[in-house]
Design a protein around this motif. Structure first.
Motif, PDB file in Angstrom:
ATOM      1  N   PRO A  21     -14.446 -56.803  -1.820  1.00  0.00           N
ATOM      2  CA  PRO A  21     -14.963 -55.486  -1.453  1.00  0.00           C
ATOM      3  C   PRO A  21     -14.758 -55.182   0.020  1.00  0.00           C
ATOM      4  N   ALA A  22     -14.803 -53.908   0.336  1.00  0.00           N
ATOM      5  CA  ALA A  22     -14.573 -53.478   1.721  1.00  0.00           C
ATOM      6  C   ALA A  22     -15.599 -54.054   2.671  1.00  0.00           C
ATOM      7  N   ASP A  23     -16.838 -54.261   2.215  1.00  0.00           N
ATOM      8  CA  ASP A  23     -17.860 -54.790   3.112  1.00  0.00           C
ATOM      9  C   ASP A  23     -17.776 -56.306   3.267  1.00  0.00           C
ATOM     10  N   ARG A  24     -16.854 -56.949   2.542  1.00  0.00           N
ATOM     11  CA  ARG A  24     -16.616 -58.393   2.642  1.00  0.00           C
ATOM     12  C   ARG A  24     -17.905 -59.187   2.425  1.00  0.00           C
ATOM     13  N   ASP A  25     -18.743 -58.706   1.510  1.00  0.00           N
ATOM     14  CA  ASP A  25     -20.042 -59.310   1.257  1.00  0.00           C
ATOM     15  C   ASP A  25     -19.972 -60.388   0.183  1.00  0.00           C
ATOM     16  N   ALA A  26     -18.869 -60.446  -0.555  1.00  0.00           N
ATOM     17  CA  ALA A  26     -18.721 -61.394  -1.649  1.00  0.00           C
ATOM     18  C   ALA A  26     -17.259 -61.420  -2.067  1.00  0.00           C
ATOM     19  N   THR A  49      -6.280 -49.392 -11.633  1.00  0.00           N
ATOM     20  CA  THR A  49      -6.638 -49.935 -10.322  1.00  0.00           C
ATOM     21  C   THR A  49      -5.412 -50.589  -9.703  1.00  0.00           C
ATOM     22  N   ARG A  50      -5.202 -50.362  -8.435  1.00  0.00           N
ATOM     23  CA  ARG A  50      -4.023 -50.893  -7.762  1.00  0.00           C
ATOM     24  C   ARG A  50      -4.169 -52.382  -7.454  1.00  0.00           C
ATOM     25  N   ILE A  51      -3.110 -53.137  -7.708  1.00  0.00           N
ATOM     26  CA  ILE A  51      -3.026 -54.538  -7.319  1.00  0.00           C
ATOM     27  C   ILE A  51      -2.354 -54.604  -5.950  1.00  0.00           C
ATOM     28  N   ASP A  52      -3.039 -55.189  -4.967  1.00  0.00           N
ATOM     29  CA  ASP A  52      -2.517 -55.232  -3.598  1.00  0.00           C
ATOM     30  C   ASP A  52      -1.628 -56.437  -3.338  1.00  0.00           C
ATOM     31  N   HIS A  53      -1.945 -57.572  -3.975  1.00  0.00           N
ATOM     32  CA  HIS A  53      -1.158 -58.789  -3.782  1.00  0.00           C
ATOM     33  C   HIS A  53      -1.114 -59.585  -5.074  1.00  0.00           C
ATOM     34  N   VAL A  54      -0.130 -60.474  -5.155  1.00  0.00           N
ATOM     35  CA  VAL A  54       0.054 -61.339  -6.324  1.00  0.00           C
ATOM     36  C   VAL A  54       0.317 -62.762  -5.859  1.00  0.00           C
ATOM     37  N   ALA A  55      -0.322 -63.733  -6.517  1.00  0.00           N
ATOM     38  CA  ALA A  55      -0.032 -65.149  -6.295  1.00  0.00           C
ATOM     39  C   ALA A  55       0.140 -65.814  -7.651  1.00  0.00           C
ATOM     40  N   GLU A  56       1.248 -66.497  -7.837  1.00  0.00           N
ATOM     41  CA  GLU A  56       1.549 -67.165  -9.106  1.00  0.00           C
ATOM     42  C   GLU A  56       1.781 -68.642  -8.855  1.00  0.00           C
ATOM     43  N   ILE A  57       1.193 -69.484  -9.693  1.00  0.00           N
ATOM     44  CA  ILE A  57       1.442 -70.918  -9.589  1.00  0.00           C
ATOM     45  C   ILE A  57       1.727 -71.474 -10.975  1.00  0.00           C
ATOM     46  N   SER A 117     -13.410 -50.264 -14.623  1.00  0.00           N
ATOM     47  CA  SER A 117     -12.333 -49.606 -13.886  1.00  0.00           C
ATOM     48  C   SER A 117     -12.893 -48.685 -12.808  1.00  0.00           C
ATOM     49  N   GLN A 118     -13.892 -47.913 -13.178  1.00  0.00           N
ATOM     50  CA  GLN A 118     -14.522 -47.016 -12.210  1.00  0.00           C
ATOM     51  C   GLN A 118     -15.196 -47.803 -11.096  1.00  0.00           C
ATOM     52  N   ALA A 119     -15.834 -48.920 -11.449  1.00  0.00           N
ATOM     53  CA  ALA A 119     -16.502 -49.754 -10.448  1.00  0.00           C
ATOM     54  C   ALA A 119     -15.503 -50.349  -9.467  1.00  0.00           C
ATOM     55  N   LEU A 120     -14.341 -50.743  -9.951  1.00  0.00           N
ATOM     56  CA  LEU A 120     -13.308 -51.282  -9.056  1.00  0.00           C
ATOM     57  C   LEU A 120     -12.799 -50.203  -8.119  1.00  0.00           C
ATOM     58  N   ARG A 121     -12.558 -49.015  -8.655  1.00  0.00           N
ATOM     59  CA  ARG A 121     -12.025 -47.933  -7.818  1.00  0.00           C
ATOM     60  C   ARG A 121     -13.046 -47.449  -6.792  1.00  0.00           C
ATOM     61  N   SER A 122     -14.340 -47.487  -7.165  1.00  0.00           N
ATOM     62  CA  SER A 122     -15.380 -47.062  -6.232  1.00  0.00           C
ATOM     63  C   SER A 122     -15.926 -48.220  -5.412  1.00  0.00           C
ATOM     64  N   THR A 130      -7.737 -48.793  -3.141  1.00  0.00           N
ATOM     65  CA  THR A 130      -9.154 -48.573  -2.840  1.00  0.00           C
ATOM     66  C   THR A 130      -9.366 -48.826  -1.355  1.00  0.00           C
ATOM     67  N   ASP A 131      -9.890 -47.847  -0.658  1.00  0.00           N
ATOM     68  CA  ASP A 131     -10.010 -47.921   0.793  1.00  0.00           C
ATOM     69  C   ASP A 131     -10.815 -49.141   1.221  1.00  0.00           C
ATOM     70  N   GLY A 132     -10.181 -50.034   1.964  1.00  0.00           N
ATOM     71  CA  GLY A 132     -10.858 -51.188   2.531  1.00  0.00           C
ATOM     72  C   GLY A 132     -10.943 -52.398   1.632  1.00  0.00           C
TER      73      GLY A 132
END
Length: 347
Positions: free
Chosen positions: A118-123, A167-175, A330-335, A80-82
């Protein structure tokens, strides 16, 4: 106030309308709050290390384990762009088989959360995925989602979540859950707000409202589910409450002004932490800078929508997902419009 912020306020009752009038905190404090909320027990220590004491950042990279094959091979959803989607896995590596009767031998993903930035880094949106969710596990058929970890480790968990949400997962953190205990003790304890009054199977009692926990009690708090009529539903709320407690502990004056405590926190947590190759402290610092105006009150927590329960042909009790709601999520995450989805799907 933006429409996105207004939607988020209505959906999750997050009091952010007066944010611009509040006194600005120093960048470091805001950054710790944001990343503490974002990745809970994982990335807050990396950002603290990289921007507060450079030597601790090197210690973080040295102590954490890199997951060379964190992502599945083959076709994957487009990014998802950004925006950023980060999968958080609390794992439980055990020698004995099936201690909870869920037919998953050895290691399991007992806590699973998706952080959407989110791309706008608002939350920051933090979604819990109940471990008993009945899903399609690639190559294995229908099963509880936590079985994916037992069968194929982190790559299969990522593939399962990506397929479920498209939806694509960009990073993973496991503890490992032992890290929950050790990092709590390193902070000198954590205060969590329990949504209910209950006594865990181990005998520990928790009162509704604030509870001051040491490491062992914190581990019991985040893992207990047998005490609840709704099982995993309350457990994931407790896990969210614990993560908020960690943020408060890291932000406390007793931690921020105490280099020794920060050192203990970094050491205790990073020993139990595994990340994908791209999730080093430099990446986290860049993400943190982009989130510099976000505060801990801008963390929105929710749970993947469910629709009751069921029983499998081999007598496993599971959680049924709400397919229509998951499709719209799913649609909300992609958009990149989770705020609007939460307004339409309040929890």
């Amino acid at each position: 106030m933006s429409e996105r912020r207004a939607a988020r306020t209505a959906a999750d009752a997050v009091a952010v309308a007066h944010r611009s009038a509040r006194r600005k905190r120093p960048f470091l404090v805001a950054l710790i709050a944001t990343l503490g909320s974002l990745l809970g027990v994982a990335t807050v220590i990396a950002v603290t290390a990289s921007l507060f004491v450079g030597g601790l950042a090197r210690s973080f990279d040295d102590r954490t384990t890199t997951l060379p094959d964190a992502f599945p091979s083959g076709p994957r959803p487009a990014a998802t762009d950004g925006a950023q989607n980060i999968l958080l896995i609390g794992s439980d590596s055990r020698a004995q088989d099936d201690p909870d009767g869920d037919r998953a031998a050895g290691g399991r993903s007992d806590a699973l959360m998706l952080a959407h930035v989110p791309a706008d880094r608002d939350a920051v949106y933090l979604m819990s995925i109940m471990r008993d969710s009945w899903v399609e596990v690639p190559g294995r058929g229908r099963a509880k989602i936590n079985a994916a970890y037992s069968w194929g480790g982190v790559p299969l968990v990522v593939q399962t979540v990506e397929q479920l949400l498209d939806t694509r997962i960009d990073h993973v953190a496991e503890i490992d859950f032992a890290g929950f205990r050790d990092m709590t003790n390193a902070l000198g304890g954590v205060t969590v707000r329990s949504p209910s009054d209950f006594t865990a199977r181990a005998g520990t009692h928790f009162s509704a409202g604030p509870n001051r926990l040491d490491g062992d009690a914190a581990l019991t708090f985040v893992r207990e589910r047998h005490a609840f009529a709704d099982g995993d539903h309350t457990r994931v709320r407790n896990q969210q409450a614990f993560m908020r407690g960690v943020v408060d502990g890291v932000l406390s004056k007793g931690t921020i002004t105490n280099p020794g405590r920060i050192q203990d926190f970094v050491s205790a947590t990073s020993e139990h932490l595994s990340v994908d190759p791209g999730l080093d402290f430099r990446t986290l610092a860049g993400l943190g800078w982009s989130l510099r105006d976000v505060r801990s009150s801008d963390l929105v927590t929710f749970t993947m929508p469910s629709a009751g329960g069921g029983t499998s042909p081999d007598d496993q009790s599971y959680v049924t997902l709400n397919d229509l709601a998951v499709q719209s999520l799913s649609q909300a995450l992609r958009s990149d419009d989770v705020a609007t989805w939460l307004e339409a799907n309040p929890q």
